[in-house]
Write a protein that holds these residues in place. Structure first.
Motif, PDB file in Angstrom:
ATOM      1  N   ARG A   1       0.936   3.818  -3.032  1.00 18.47           N
ATOM      2  CA  ARG A   1       0.486   5.171  -2.692  1.00 18.47           C
ATOM      3  C   ARG A   1       1.553   6.194  -3.089  1.00 18.47           C
ATOM      4  NH1 ARG A   1      -0.843   6.108   3.661  1.00 18.47           N
ATOM      5  NH2 ARG A   1       1.391   5.797   3.805  1.00 18.47           N
ATOM      6  N   HIS A   2       2.815   5.864  -2.850  1.00 14.56           N
ATOM      7  CA  HIS A   2       3.932   6.738  -3.230  1.00 14.56           C
ATOM      8  C   HIS A   2       3.998   6.906  -4.753  1.00 14.56           C
ATOM      9  CE1 HIS A   2       7.908   8.572  -2.822  1.00 14.56           C
ATOM     10  NE2 HIS A   2       8.312   7.784  -3.800  1.00 14.56           N
TER      11      HIS A   2
ATOM     12  N   GLU B   1       0.833  -1.206   0.000  1.00 12.96           N
ATOM     13  CA  GLU B   1       0.000   0.000   0.000  1.00 12.96           C
ATOM     14  C   GLU B   1       0.867   1.254   0.000  1.00 12.96           C
ATOM     15  OE1 GLU B   1      -3.465   2.383   2.480  1.00 12.96           O
ATOM     16  OE2 GLU B   1      -2.692   0.508   3.322  1.00 12.96           O
TER      17      GLU B   1
ATOM     18  N   ARG C   1       1.253   9.198  -5.926  1.00 13.07           N
ATOM     19  CA  ARG C   1       1.581  10.608  -5.677  1.00 13.07           C
ATOM     20  C   ARG C   1       2.550  11.131  -6.722  1.00 13.07           C
ATOM     21  NH1 ARG C   1       0.962   9.674  -0.152  1.00 13.07           N
ATOM     22  NH2 ARG C   1       3.069   8.951   0.104  1.00 13.07           N
TER      23      ARG C   1
ATOM     24  N   GLN D   1      -7.878   4.786  -5.198  1.00 17.37           N
ATOM     25  CA  GLN D   1      -7.917   4.632  -3.746  1.00 17.37           C
ATOM     26  C   GLN D   1      -7.164   3.363  -3.362  1.00 17.37           C
ATOM     27  OE1 GLN D   1     -11.880   4.394  -2.106  1.00 17.37           O
ATOM     28  NE2 GLN D   1     -11.137   3.266  -0.328  1.00 17.37           N
ATOM     29  N   THR D   2      -6.374   3.424  -2.285  1.00 18.66           N
ATOM     30  CA  THR D   2      -5.634   2.251  -1.831  1.00 18.66           C
ATOM     31  C   THR D   2      -5.963   1.929  -0.380  1.00 18.66           C
ATOM     32  OG1 THR D   2      -3.735   3.530  -1.053  1.00 18.66           O
ATOM     33  CG2 THR D   2      -3.689   2.798  -3.348  1.00 18.66           C
TER      34      THR D   2
ATOM     35  N   GLU E   1      -3.189  10.251  -7.114  1.00 15.56           N
ATOM     36  CA  GLU E   1      -3.719   9.849  -5.812  1.00 15.56           C
ATOM     37  C   GLU E   1      -5.216  10.098  -5.659  1.00 15.56           C
ATOM     38  OE1 GLU E   1      -1.356  13.638  -4.754  1.00 15.56           O
ATOM     39  OE2 GLU E   1      -1.607  12.349  -6.473  1.00 15.56           O
TER      40      GLU E   1
END
Length: 158
Positions: free
Chosen positions: A23-24, A19, A27, A36-37, A32
């Motif tokens: 997520r990184h 995750e 971004r 959705q994570t 982002e």
């Protein structure tokens, strides 16, 4: 919005790493708000706990923060809410298939099928090993996260 759930056994090593890495990457790509994570475990061993300190250390060494994540267990809502449910290993994949309604089974896949640089399909559990296991897991997950992002960008024209 596309929703991605990463799943391992206890949700303190592999799935929060996945995750955090994904997520990184989202971004960095400016996506982002489009994807959705979340992460969860198949078992309730560590509910409410932060990721393993070794997972946090490996992520931090690579410029990724995961200390804000907290372990939780997969629940029935997840099978409805997530368009992609990605298992870390065969046992988790089997558990997810056993628990999922038939309408969700096609959305459950091994995360590493998106990898390009490694020949394995399963992310090994580093919990009982040394620090080098966490680095290996991170390498596998990072590779798969890049492939997953490329696939989702193409599939959803992001």
């Amino acid at each position: 919005m596309t929703e991605v759930l990463f799943v391992c056994m206890g949700n303190i090593c592999r799935s929060p790493t996945a995750e955090g890495v994904f997520r990184h990457k989202l971004r960095e790509a400016g996506l982002e708000s489009a994807i959705q994570t979340d992460s969860a475990g198949t078992h309730n061993y560590h509910i409410g706990k932060a990721p393993d300190r070794r997972s946090q250390a490996e992520a931090s060494a690579r410029g990724i923060e995961i200390s804000d994540l907290r372990a939780r267990q997969v629940d029935a809502f997840d099978f409805e809410a997530f368009s992609h449910i990605l298992a870390m290993d065969e046992a988790n994949l089997d558990w997810l298939h056993a628990e999922a309604p038939s309408s969700a089974k096609s959305r459950i896949e091994p995360l590493l099928q998106y990898g390009q640089r490694h020949s394995t399909l399963w992310v090994p559990d580093p919990y009982y090993g040394g620090d080098d296991g966490f680095a290996h897991v991170f390498d596998l997950i990072e590779d798969a996260a890049e492939g997953l992002l490329a696939t989702l960008r193409e599939r959803y024209q992001l």
